[in-house]
Enzyme design. Structure first.
Site, mmCIF file in Angstrom:
data_model
loop_
_atom_site.group_PDB
_atom_site.id
_atom_site.type_symbol
_atom_site.label_atom_id
_atom_site.label_comp_id
_atom_site.label_asym_id
_atom_site.label_seq_id
_atom_site.Cartn_x
_atom_site.Cartn_y
_atom_site.Cartn_z
ATOM 1 N N ARG A 116 0.871 -1.180 0.000
ATOM 2 C CA ARG A 116 0.000 0.000 0.000
ATOM 3 C C ARG A 116 0.902 1.221 0.000
ATOM 4 N NH1 ARG A 116 -5.331 1.467 3.501
ATOM 5 N NH2 ARG A 116 -6.069 -0.148 2.080
ATOM 6 N N HIS A 143 -7.459 0.383 -6.370
ATOM 7 C CA HIS A 143 -7.650 -0.452 -5.170
ATOM 8 C C HIS A 143 -8.311 -1.764 -5.625
ATOM 9 C CE1 HIS A 143 -7.886 -1.545 -1.104
ATOM 10 N NE2 HIS A 143 -8.727 -0.661 -0.624
ATOM 11 N N GLN A 146 -10.186 -4.249 -3.175
ATOM 12 C CA GLN A 146 -11.492 -3.721 -2.768
ATOM 13 C C GLN A 146 -12.536 -4.034 -3.834
ATOM 14 O OE1 GLN A 146 -12.243 -1.737 0.167
ATOM 15 N NE2 GLN A 146 -14.275 -2.353 -0.515
ATOM 16 N N ASP A 238 -17.612 6.834 -1.563
ATOM 17 C CA ASP A 238 -16.315 6.723 -0.885
ATOM 18 C C ASP A 238 -15.978 8.113 -0.338
ATOM 19 O OD1 ASP A 238 -13.735 5.992 -0.057
ATOM 20 O OD2 ASP A 238 -12.887 5.985 -2.083
ATOM 21 N N CYS A 278 -16.611 1.623 0.695
ATOM 22 C CA CYS A 278 -15.447 0.765 0.960
ATOM 23 C C CYS A 278 -14.942 0.887 2.387
ATOM 24 C CB CYS A 278 -14.335 1.099 -0.023
ATOM 25 S SG CYS A 278 -13.817 2.817 0.077
ATOM 26 N N ARG A 306 -13.853 -8.798 2.080
ATOM 27 C CA ARG A 306 -12.435 -8.554 1.816
ATOM 28 C C ARG A 306 -11.628 -9.795 2.232
ATOM 29 N NH1 ARG A 306 -10.477 -3.391 1.548
ATOM 30 N NH2 ARG A 306 -8.627 -4.507 0.850
HETATM 31 N N1 CP Z 1 -11.373 -0.251 2.479
HETATM 32 C C1 CP Z 1 -10.103 -0.339 2.896
HETATM 33 O O1 CP Z 1 -9.196 -0.611 2.120
HETATM 34 O O2 CP Z 1 -9.918 -0.133 4.221
HETATM 35 P P1 CP Z 1 -8.513 0.083 4.932
HETATM 36 O O3 CP Z 1 -7.956 1.395 4.434
HETATM 37 O O4 CP Z 1 -8.830 0.124 6.393
HETATM 38 O O5 CP Z 1 -7.605 -1.058 4.575
HETATM 39 N N1 NVA Z 2 -10.303 6.423 -1.643
HETATM 40 C C1 NVA Z 2 -9.907 6.077 -0.295
HETATM 41 C C2 NVA Z 2 -10.119 4.633 -0.046
HETATM 42 C C3 NVA Z 2 -9.745 4.156 1.334
HETATM 43 C C4 NVA Z 2 -9.876 2.669 1.490
HETATM 44 C C5 NVA Z 2 -8.459 6.452 -0.089
HETATM 45 O O1 NVA Z 2 -7.654 6.230 -1.007
HETATM 46 O O2 NVA Z 2 -8.126 6.973 0.967
#
Ligand code: CP
Ligand code: NVA
Length: 323
Positions: A116, A143, A146, A238, A278, A306
């Site tokens: 990440r 993502h 997700q 989101d 999400c 997930r």
């Molecule tokens: N939706 C999601 O990816 O959550 P986190 O950022 O907590 O991993």
């Molecule tokens: N769009 C959001 C998703 C978090 C899971 C972000 O990137 O912060």
């Protein structure tokens, strides 16, 4: 195994950087594996014959995470293996040593890498240097894990994906990009209503449009949330401000003010509409608590999936070929 699954090539050793890295039939293969794992796990809370015994995953997270980190770590344990959590603070990728050198070390230690990072290019560089699977656990561009869980959730809820109308209300962001690619590939009609200036990436739109055309779905993009949700089966939203965009939060709060998913917007869609997010959610901003905690919400089902879908993915990428 169905004829389609039998003919789909093994996913062993592949990377998942973009949701488009899996063909639509390969997505269904992951879903089938995930469904089998879920069916066993929800009853027994364990797997009688775990498929990834003593296999290992390194997880590089330079952004916060609850769902992604815990589901990968718990998932590996449940499959018989383990996961090692690393942060940029202790590895220093790109600073203490190059991303490519980190990859060349890790491939000698573990079976796959989950990353990440804000910069999609870092994930791409890591995957290019590593000869083990690299899985994108969120970049500002995509993502994919997700989206796989979300579309799996749609399939289990509606019993079909073909022609399902999924209306995303908000930012044309990482979550929208991956959702559009996976859902369009399964024949859904994907709509987006975004404020001017917050459009999705043009290359993703082009790719998702081509996938939709091949699968009998569509991609429709505009600026009116009410038009987008009219006749929709699902409304998805989101955060207005993604991780890494915090400096723009005030400006975004203003730009997105008319894009809240609330009871009024759900009423436009109609009685049966379901709602997705999400998470993490900003209650009172992009979604109200009334909708989030109400009977339309699929949000915590998405979150649970997930775990199951990433387990399906890990088995497909790392497991021994069947037979
Ligand atoms: N939706 C999601 O990816 O959550 P986190 O950022 O907590 O991993
Ligand atoms: N769009 C959001 C998703 C978090 C899971 C972000 O990137 O912060």
């Amino acid at each position: 195994m169905s004829g389609e699954l039998a003919s789909a090539q093994s996913l062993r050793g592949r990377d998942l950087l973009s949701a488009a890295d899996l063909r639509p039939d390969e997505v269904r293969r992951v879903f089938a594996t995930a469904a089998a794992l879920k069916a066993e796990f929800v009853v027994a809370r364990r797997h009688a014959d775990p498929p990834l015994v003593r296999r290992t995953l390194a997880m590089l997270f330079e952004r916060p995470s609850l769902r992604t980190r815990v589901t990968f770590e718990a998932g590996m344990l449940q499959l018989g293996g383990g996961a090692i959590q690393l942060t940029s603070g202790n590895v220093g990728w790109g600073e203490r040593e190059s991303v490519a050198d980190v990859a060349r070390n890790l491939q000698g230690f573990v079976d796959a890498i989950v990353i990440r990072t804000g910069h999609h290019q870092i994930a791409v560089e890591l995957a290019a240097a590593a000869d083990i699977p690299v899985i994108n656990a969120l970049t500002l561009h995509e993502h994919p894990c997700q989206a796989l869980a979300d579309v799996f959730t749609l399939g289990e809820t509606f019993g079909r994906l073909d022609g399902l109308v999924v209306a995303f209300v908000g930012d044309g962001n990482n979550v929208f990009h991956s959702l559009a690619l996976v859902a369009a590939g399964q024949g859904a009609v994907v709509r987006l209503a975004h404020p001017p200036g917050y459009a999705p990436d043009a290359a993703i739109v082009e790719r998702a449009t081509a996938l939709a055309a091949a699968a009998g779905g569509a991609l429709e993009i505009g600026h009116d949330p009410r038009a987008a949700v009219d006749g929709a089966d699902v409304i998805y939203t989101d955060a207005w401000t993604s991780m890494g965009q915090e400096a723009e939060a005030d400006e975004r709060r203003t730009a997105f003010a008319a894009f809240q998913v609330n009871e009024g917007l759900c009423a436009v869609a109609g009685q049966g509409v379901r709602v997705m997010h999400c998470l993490p959610a900003h209650r009172g901003e992009e979604i109200t608590s009334e909708v989030m905690d109400g009977p339309r919400s699929l949000i915590f089902q998405q979150s649970e999936n997930r775990l199951h879908v990433q387990k399906g993915l890990l088995v497909e990428l790392l497991g021994d070929p069947a037979g």
